[in-house]
Structures are given as C-alpha cells and as structure tokens.
Design an enzyme around this catalytic site. Sequence first.
Site, PDB file in Angstrom:
ATOM      1  N   GLU A 178       3.535  -7.270   5.889  1.00  0.00           N
ATOM      2  CA  GLU A 178       4.327  -6.043   6.045  1.00  0.00           C
ATOM      3  C   GLU A 178       5.755  -6.346   6.509  1.00  0.00           C
ATOM      4  OE1 GLU A 178       3.264  -3.588   4.723  1.00  0.00           O
ATOM      5  OE2 GLU A 178       1.115  -3.798   4.709  1.00  0.00           O
ATOM      6  N   HIS A 237       0.599  -3.361  -6.627  1.00  0.00           N
ATOM      7  CA  HIS A 237      -0.326  -4.218  -5.904  1.00  0.00           C
ATOM      8  C   HIS A 237      -1.147  -5.083  -6.852  1.00  0.00           C
ATOM      9  CE1 HIS A 237       0.652  -1.081  -2.958  1.00  0.00           C
ATOM     10  NE2 HIS A 237       0.427  -2.002  -2.058  1.00  0.00           N
TER      11      HIS A 237
END
Length: 755
Positions: free
Chosen positions: A367, A454
């Site tokens: 992240e 993703h």
Amino acid sequence: MPQRRRALIGRRHTTVLAFTAIGSLLALAAPSLATAVPADPGSTKITATPRAGAAQPSLTPARRAALIKSARSAAPRTADRIGLGAQEKLVVKDVLKDADGTTHTRYERTYAGLPVLGGDLVVHDKSGRTTVTKANPNRLRVPSLRPKLSSAGAATKALGISKQAKVKGAGTERAPRLVVWAGTGKPVLAWETLVEGVQKDGTPSELQVVTDAATGKELLAAEHVHTGSGTGQYAGEVPLGTTLSGSTYQLVDPGRAGQRTYDLNQGTSGTGTLFTDDNDVWGNGLPSNRQTAGVDVAFGAAATWDYYKDTYGRNGIRNDGVAAYSRAHYGSNYVNAFWQDSCFCMTYGDGSGNTHPLTALDVAAHEMSHGVTAATAGLVYSGESGGLNEATSDIFAAAVEFYENLPADPGDYLVGEKIDINGDGTPLRYMDKPSKDGDSRDSWSSTLGGIDVHYSSGPANHFFYLLSEGSGAKTVNGVAYDSPTYDGQSVTGIGIQNAAAIWYRALTTYMTSTTNYAGARTATLSAASDLFGAYSPTYLAVADAWAAINVGNRIALGVNLAPTADQISGVNQDVSLQLDAYTTNTGSALTYEATGLPAGLGISPTGLISGTPTTLGTSDVTITVTDSTGATASDTFTWKIGYVYANTTRVDIPDVGAAVESPLTITGRDGNASAATSVYVNIVHTYRGDLTVDLVGPNGTVYSLLNRSGGSADNVDQTFTVDASAQPLNGTWTLRVQDWAAIDVGYIARWQLTP
C-alpha cells in the site's frame, strides 16, 4: 494525474476500478510448501553490481528543495529548449540526480493555464545532452477552450457513473475543474470531477471521472481508493521506534520523521487515538490485544521507510522527509487495507470477525508503495498502466519482505499469504504463475488493458519473478515455485535486489503516467543499461524476462550492427558518421572494417567514418564488425557523393503569418538540375499540419513539398524528390514556409539541396 487512495484487493469483473468481493476472490489450493529446504539461488543466476555513477544519492530535504527551485526558475527555458508550444508551461514535480551529475526532472504541464492530465514528462540532462520521456507523444493543441458541456452537466454525468460503480452516498464536495485530457489519443478539453462516497465493502471511494467537455463522453472513471520492541500477529517479536511523553510511551517513531500509528477504534474517519503504553512493551501476538495490530502496522511502516531509504536513498514516500501516518482497526469486519494520498496515510481493517487484521508486512509495503508510484511516475489506475501500478506495489512488497527476512515472515513471491482472507491458506496473488489465482494473466495480450488492474498486474509480477529467480522449478525460503515462459525458453534470474533496483529506476526515472507494458520494457532496459551496461548479461536477462511474458523479443547473442541508411554527401565537404554496433559478449572488443568507401573517407577503430570525399559518384559500402571471440555482423548501403548545398541559418516561422524564406545560391555549375533533385528539410514546429512548404527554383517555378499534411505530428524531418530538370543549376533556390493555423509555432532549422 492525481492518485489518492489505493487498496490491496480488487473487484472482479467490473468496468470501474474498485475491489473484489471477498467471497469470490480466490478458491485455490494452498501453495506448495517444502520443509527445511534452504533458499536456492539457481545454478546459473547472474550476479552483478550496479554502476556507481547511476546511483542516486540520498537528498536532504533542503537539497531536494534547492534542485526543485532551480528547475522551476529554468522551466520556461526548458519548455522552449524541448520544443513545447507557446501556450504550454512546465510545472516541476520532482528532481532526481545521479552520482555522475545526470539530472532527471519530472514535470506536469499546463495548457493555456489548464492542468493537462496525461501531459507529464521527464527531461534527462547528461553532459550537455537532453532527452525527453513523454506520457503522450502527441502535440498539445485544443481547438477551443470553451466547453459545450456545463460544469453542472459534468457533475451530473459523474454522479451517474458513480451509481453504476455502486458507490453509496456519492457526492461532489467541489465543482468539476476544466482540464485538458491527454491520457489517451488526441488531447481534448475535458471536465474532471471527484465523486466521494463509500464502496460496497465499506472502503471509502474517491472516483475520478473525466468527461469530454464538448460531447460529454466518458474518458476515464478511475477509483483512487485502491485496496491492497513489540509482538505482532504476523511480524512476531520486532523492534519499534517509540517516543516517551511524560511517563507514557507513544507509537511515534523518532528515527523516521515521527511516523505515528493510531487506533481508529472501529471508526471510519479521523485519526482515532494514538497508541500508547506504560512500559514500552507492545502487543502479545494475539488479535484480542489491540496493540498487536499496532505493532504490525508500525513495524510495516518502519520497514518500508527503511527499505527505500537504505536501498535507494529515498527519504520517505515522497522523498521529502515527511512521514506518513497509519491507522489500525478501521471499521468492523472490514476485509481490506488502503493507501490514501489525500491524507498521506495508511489504513487497515481487522478482517472477518475482527480477528484477521490485514496488517501483514507485504500488505503494508504494497500500500505504501502506491504512494511512491503516485509521487513518481503517477501511473494512471486504468488499463495497462493501472496493472503496472498494482504490480509495482506487489514487486516492492516482495522486495521489502526479502529485505527484512523476518523469521515469522521470510521473503516470498506470494502476495498477502499471511492474512489468509479465505481461511484456507491461499495468498491473494502468485508472482511465479499469476494465473493460479483464477483471474490474473501470466502473459501480455492485446486484451490485457480491459480487465481489472489487480489481474492485469499478473504479467508484470510474472516478469519480476522470472527476472529475480529465473524460470523452472525451484524452492526459495521453503516455498516451491515452478514458473513457465510464454516462448518456451528459459530465463536466468539476476536476484531480487538487482531486479528491484532496475524496476525502481525505471519507475522513478523513465516511466510516466501512461506507460504501458511495451513502455515498461523500454523503461527497464534503459534502467538496466544505466545500472549494469547496455547488452550486459543483466541487460539481456531483462529482455529475456519480457519476451517470456510476450512483450518484445529476446536480444540475439553475439555482434549486433544497426543498419545504416543510404548516404548522400557533398564533394569536398566534411563527413562524420558514427556506426552503431555492440556485442553481447561481455568485455569483448570490437573491430571495424569498411570496403567501398568513397575516396577521401576512412573508418576509425571506434566505428567513426570521417574525412572529406574528393570524387563524385556512387559506391556500395560494406561494413563488417567483429568482436574478439570471432563473432561478426555485416551491413551494406550505398553512398552517393554529389554536389550538396545547405543553409543552416535559423528562420523563425510566425504563427498564422506571412511566408518566410531561406535561400541557397549556386554558382559555377553548368546545365540544369536533375529530374530527381533531392530536398532535405528539417523544420522544428509543433503540429506540422499547420504548414505549407515549397521549393522555389531560380526561374520562379514553385514545387510543393508539403501541403498541410501530417496532422498533429511534430516537426518536418524529411527528404523530398522533385523533377527540377527545367531549372538552371546556377541561381538562387529558396525554401518557402508558411503557417496557416493558430497556436503552434516553430522555425526552419536546416535544409539541403542535391540538384
């Protein structure tokens, strides 16, 4: 282009970029694990040390600020130097400086005062030579700056798009802003709207919507919330940076610019309360202890800071020495984690039953690496660039794991394996064979840009694994891998440290907001050339790994000689032609031979052909290059020696103005010009479709060379052939150029006549 929030997990089978429903994310067997098996570096793994000159020493905040200030003051001159239009301005985003003095300045652009989304570029200055990497190669030119669609209309359209994306409580806190959209194709006037709300799984939503200001057509809809000593649940017993305040210890890390860790207490806004403790011993490894998640979170932030600092000299996420903060215990049963640029913070949910927090080390590094991407290349979170954005975070998540090498969480090429979202031991993604998750792709295809980022990240993850470890079956840190290749050929790994160094330099130095897979190959080869040398074994391994996922070709072994175009030179005029050759045999010297060279020319040991031709005529030239192993390559081209005349005086071309002329005068020649008279023209001018270009002979006859053709492409660098046999050689020949449309300007740099 702004990148605000990023999370670990994606929604499958949607057109708007968001998250995956957890129940359907993965249904796979557990990874094959081997016990008590040492790491296998591979029998033929390439080892190399990066070049010292390509290193980017750590900059203090003051030094970085000084470089940015200098670049800002020089921005107008830089814009002119690289040929930008009159209405374009450069806005400095960051400056990197190599140890050898090379600078890489990253800019955003404005056009007539409007932000240009997808207009970013990087200017590379090395020893007086300047090159530019652009996100969009098209010339910026917008016919009208008056939108047909109103701001209110744009907001309404954006809210409608957010409903399709199932954003709850959607609203716009600020009015849409007028921009120039250059993310794909021809630049257009557009509205950018930020719609905020909550996604279906409880994740905050910041949906960026870009609509054509003339037609209302949706140009982009990108979700910017992208999901992705103490004892932690995953990290185990680890050291922590804490601060004593009075008699209480706080999770405030003094060695890393005061990074703070907060407990949101199941809230979804604000910062909650700072983690504190009375004896500086934090957590017990169990989720029932609220400090346990705080330990994993604080350690993940520290490990990510240290990795970028120690490995690349990067001083924090933005390289400005400013700390991000972290928030644990977000929401209730929230099965995700996300990075948020707007608060410059990292947030973690507690998972199913509030007992499986998403606070593993690779989640934290993933992240926060989104923040590094936002501060550098700014890869648009859509299409192929979005997949590269996601892959970048997976790549550095793996790199941080290997860097820390925790006993409780050794390095691996599995993403999110510790958090066990499905409760069956499966990771979120597999880098050695991404398709094992059921949705990701192993290799590139033309449809890759149309799937969730993703999953379109799969080929880049696969590339990175192959580059690090190589193809085939092997075991690393107790995990068994067996990585295939698209072309059926093997790949030799170079080690994760060097693979990550190449990706980092490519990201920070060469990639832009719109980089796709082909562009990523170019960027990583440039980075490998900087760090290890062009055509070194490491460089060749990069090309091999890309070919193994169906991006580009492998580079042939041995001597390679770039083709040389047919040459025309003037008699009694100096010639200088550098041949472009290389060998993949490391340390092997090249020798050059040339046959058929025009009289007066010779070739040097470095492949430079130079001299002054003395005799008119045309010859076939053959170049042979041989390295010291005996490998060889050849190329043949023609070389014409004739009467060549040139004018190299710059002549500015006014915008929508009168025609300008550049003359050449020939004397001492008999007869007429050739029926195949050659005219070479070099004009620097954005949007060449504005121009007419004519050759005017000595008797006044006009030959049209270019009549407003070429559209939005930049510059004229072209050779034209005309029948000028009715023209006397002696006299004044003139190149006449006129600009017929507003906005873009330029100049005649050079033209050359071979009559």
